[in-house]
Design a protein around this motif. Structure first.
Motif, PDB file in Angstrom:
ATOM      1  N   SER A  42       5.229  33.133  25.766  1.00  0.00           N
ATOM      2  CA  SER A  42       6.035  31.985  25.375  1.00  0.00           C
ATOM      3  C   SER A  42       6.592  31.575  27.015  1.00  0.00           C
ATOM      4  CB  SER A  42       7.238  31.708  24.415  1.00  0.00           C
ATOM      5  OG  SER A  42       6.477  31.851  23.418  1.00  0.00           O
ATOM      6  N   SER A  43       6.571  30.369  27.289  1.00  0.00           N
ATOM      7  CA  SER A  43       7.153  29.915  28.601  1.00  0.00           C
ATOM      8  C   SER A  43       8.670  30.116  28.604  1.00  0.00           C
ATOM      9  CB  SER A  43       6.548  28.363  28.832  1.00  0.00           C
ATOM     10  OG  SER A  43       7.353  27.556  27.775  1.00  0.00           O
ATOM     11  N   PRO A  44       9.284  30.046  29.725  1.00  0.00           N
ATOM     12  CA  PRO A  44      10.795  30.145  29.714  1.00  0.00           C
ATOM     13  C   PRO A  44      11.506  28.850  29.072  1.00  0.00           C
ATOM     14  CG  PRO A  44       9.926  30.835  31.887  1.00  0.00           C
ATOM     15  CD  PRO A  44       8.738  30.210  31.053  1.00  0.00           C
ATOM     16  N   THR A  45      10.675  27.623  29.171  1.00  0.00           N
ATOM     17  CA  THR A  45      11.383  26.583  28.470  1.00  0.00           C
ATOM     18  C   THR A  45      11.235  27.001  27.080  1.00  0.00           C
ATOM     19  OG1 THR A  45      10.594  25.246  30.414  1.00  0.00           O
ATOM     20  CG2 THR A  45      10.891  24.125  28.015  1.00  0.00           C
ATOM     21  N   GLU A  46      10.191  27.217  26.538  1.00  0.00           N
ATOM     22  CA  GLU A  46      10.060  27.580  24.897  1.00  0.00           C
ATOM     23  C   GLU A  46      10.913  28.434  24.782  1.00  0.00           C
ATOM     24  OE1 GLU A  46       5.063  26.581  24.539  1.00  0.00           O
ATOM     25  OE2 GLU A  46       5.817  28.567  25.244  1.00  0.00           O
ATOM     26  N   THR A  47      11.301  29.485  25.442  1.00  0.00           N
ATOM     27  CA  THR A  47      12.125  30.684  25.107  1.00  0.00           C
ATOM     28  C   THR A  47      13.604  30.047  24.838  1.00  0.00           C
ATOM     29  OG1 THR A  47      10.776  32.291  25.895  1.00  0.00           O
ATOM     30  CG2 THR A  47      13.152  32.834  25.693  1.00  0.00           C
ATOM     31  N   ALA A  48      13.959  29.123  25.970  1.00  0.00           N
ATOM     32  CA  ALA A  48      15.225  28.531  26.023  1.00  0.00           C
ATOM     33  C   ALA A  48      15.468  27.658  24.943  1.00  0.00           C
ATOM     34  CB  ALA A  48      15.542  28.050  27.554  1.00  0.00           C
ATOM     35  N   ARG A  49      14.385  26.617  24.675  1.00  0.00           N
ATOM     36  CA  ARG A  49      14.484  26.048  23.436  1.00  0.00           C
ATOM     37  C   ARG A  49      14.782  26.845  21.939  1.00  0.00           C
ATOM     38  NH1 ARG A  49       9.128  22.986  22.407  1.00  0.00           N
ATOM     39  NH2 ARG A  49       8.680  25.420  21.708  1.00  0.00           N
ATOM     40  N   HIS A  50      14.119  27.803  21.994  1.00  0.00           N
ATOM     41  CA  HIS A  50      14.365  28.718  20.755  1.00  0.00           C
ATOM     42  C   HIS A  50      15.814  29.221  20.731  1.00  0.00           C
ATOM     43  CE1 HIS A  50      14.022  32.472  18.145  1.00  0.00           C
ATOM     44  NE2 HIS A  50      13.083  31.927  17.687  1.00  0.00           N
ATOM     45  N   ALA A  51      16.279  29.722  21.715  1.00  0.00           N
ATOM     46  CA  ALA A  51      17.626  30.051  21.996  1.00  0.00           C
ATOM     47  C   ALA A  51      18.644  28.861  21.496  1.00  0.00           C
ATOM     48  CB  ALA A  51      17.991  30.744  23.075  1.00  0.00           C
ATOM     49  N   GLY A  52      18.197  27.849  21.858  1.00  0.00           N
ATOM     50  CA  GLY A  52      19.129  26.777  21.562  1.00  0.00           C
ATOM     51  C   GLY A  52      19.169  26.508  20.005  1.00  0.00           C
ATOM     52  N   TYR A  53      18.010  26.489  19.463  1.00  0.00           N
ATOM     53  CA  TYR A  53      17.975  26.233  17.793  1.00  0.00           C
ATOM     54  C   TYR A  53      18.712  27.358  17.200  1.00  0.00           C
ATOM     55  CZ  TYR A  53      15.041  22.140  18.471  1.00  0.00           C
ATOM     56  OH  TYR A  53      14.466  20.953  18.874  1.00  0.00           O
ATOM     57  N   THR A  54      18.472  28.690  17.739  1.00  0.00           N
ATOM     58  CA  THR A  54      19.125  29.750  17.008  1.00  0.00           C
ATOM     59  C   THR A  54      20.650  29.651  17.025  1.00  0.00           C
ATOM     60  OG1 THR A  54      17.234  31.279  17.686  1.00  0.00           O
ATOM     61  CG2 THR A  54      19.272  32.459  17.244  1.00  0.00           C
ATOM     62  N   ALA A  55      21.241  29.170  18.379  1.00  0.00           N
ATOM     63  CA  ALA A  55      22.601  28.947  18.538  1.00  0.00           C
ATOM     64  C   ALA A  55      23.153  27.758  17.417  1.00  0.00           C
ATOM     65  CB  ALA A  55      23.049  28.663  19.843  1.00  0.00           C
ATOM     66  N   LEU A  56      22.157  26.608  17.325  1.00  0.00           N
ATOM     67  CA  LEU A  56      22.580  25.437  16.418  1.00  0.00           C
ATOM     68  C   LEU A  56      22.644  25.921  15.134  1.00  0.00           C
ATOM     69  CD1 LEU A  56      21.075  22.241  16.555  1.00  0.00           C
ATOM     70  CD2 LEU A  56      20.987  23.016  14.242  1.00  0.00           C
ATOM     71  N   VAL A  57      21.557  26.976  14.528  1.00  0.00           N
ATOM     72  CA  VAL A  57      21.624  27.454  13.170  1.00  0.00           C
ATOM     73  C   VAL A  57      22.852  28.231  12.944  1.00  0.00           C
ATOM     74  CG1 VAL A  57      20.374  29.150  11.783  1.00  0.00           C
ATOM     75  CG2 VAL A  57      19.137  27.659  12.853  1.00  0.00           C
ATOM     76  N   ARG A  58      23.341  29.042  14.132  1.00  0.00           N
ATOM     77  CA  ARG A  58      24.479  29.867  13.731  1.00  0.00           C
ATOM     78  C   ARG A  58      25.811  29.028  13.807  1.00  0.00           C
ATOM     79  NH1 ARG A  58      22.786  34.613  18.105  1.00  0.00           N
ATOM     80  NH2 ARG A  58      21.422  35.453  16.738  1.00  0.00           N
ATOM     81  N   GLN A  59      25.878  27.981  14.761  1.00  0.00           N
ATOM     82  CA  GLN A  59      27.026  27.153  14.631  1.00  0.00           C
ATOM     83  C   GLN A  59      27.116  26.044  13.074  1.00  0.00           C
ATOM     84  OE1 GLN A  59      26.591  23.600  17.539  1.00  0.00           O
ATOM     85  NE2 GLN A  59      27.783  22.348  16.355  1.00  0.00           N
ATOM     86  N   PHE A  60      26.002  25.463  12.847  1.00  0.00           N
ATOM     87  CA  PHE A  60      26.078  24.941  11.557  1.00  0.00           C
ATOM     88  C   PHE A  60      26.239  25.738  10.497  1.00  0.00           C
ATOM     89  CE2 PHE A  60      24.566  21.551  14.328  1.00  0.00           C
ATOM     90  CZ  PHE A  60      25.589  20.436  14.091  1.00  0.00           C
TER      91      PHE A  60
END
Length: 213
Positions: A138-156
């Motif tokens: 995966s590209s760095p952009t895709e990896t960063a996006r995945h990390a953002g969604y993972t953080a969103l899941v934890r937050q909510f």
């Protein structure tokens, strides 16, 4: 679905974000067929109304038109306090299909979850964010996006308690045939069914597809 009891969904209220996507549409049709009331949320009003016409008694379309600053406020006012039993967001994979920019994709999911979080809490709903999986290629952009969604899941996951919010990683090379929609849909439906009670709050689950078909 018969394995763990599709009858559980009869009379439930299910909100599906990104209902224009083949997976979102497939889930809306299946939930409504099991007797759930489905709130089909998205931006393509024509597609949503077409979906609703397949089962007008059970599917309610809710178009969030782009360019309206108050659109999430309208969603919050319309459904914010209404108890939800299930919430599924397919917009990350839907937006990827539309080639939208990562910030727009993330903002859509975060904003919708924030607008509905009271309903998730009030109904003690099980919520799932379907997001593209990543791999070593995966590209760095895709990896960063995945990390953002993972953080969103934890937050909510924290904000929606006693509801439960988890993530579902979806393979990124799918053509979204009816068979693929059913296979991935089965896994997501299990995550919003009591059979998944052992899944921890804020967990991200990798969904595998049976490619022998």
């Amino acid at each position: 679905m018969a394995v763990f009891g599709a009858g559980y969904f009869k009379g439930k209220v299910v909100a599906i974000m990104g209902a224009e996507h083949p997976l979102g549409s497939s889930l809306a049709l299946r939930f409504s067929g099991f007797g759930a009331t489905v709130i089909a949320i998205g931006e393509d009003e024509e597609s949503l109304h077409g979906l609703a016409r397949t089962n007008p008694e059970q599917i309610e379309p809710l178009a969030l038109r782009s360019g309206r600053a108050d659109v999430l406020g309208l969603l919050r006012d319309a459904w914010g306090d209404e108890p939800l039993d299930c919430y599924i967001d397919t917009s990350p994979i839907s937006a990827e299909r539309q080639k939208l920019q990562a910030p727009d994709i993330f903002a859509k999911s975060a904003g919708t979850a924030a607008a509905l979080v009271r309903g998730i809490r009030n109904g003690q709903a099980r919520a799932v964010l379907a997001m593209p999986a990543v791999s070593s290629t995966s590209s760095p952009t895709e990896t960063a996006r995945h990390a953002g969604y993972t953080a969103l899941v934890r937050q909510f996951g924290k904000e929606c308690m006693p509801g439960r919010f988890c993530g579902a990683e979806v393979p990124g090379d799918l053509e979204w045939s009816s068979e693929q929609c059913l296979s991935i849909g089965d896994a997501i439906m299990m995550l919003v069914h009591p059979v998944s009670r052992a899944v921890a709050q804020g967990t991200v689950i990798g969904l595998a597809l049976d490619r022998r078909k």
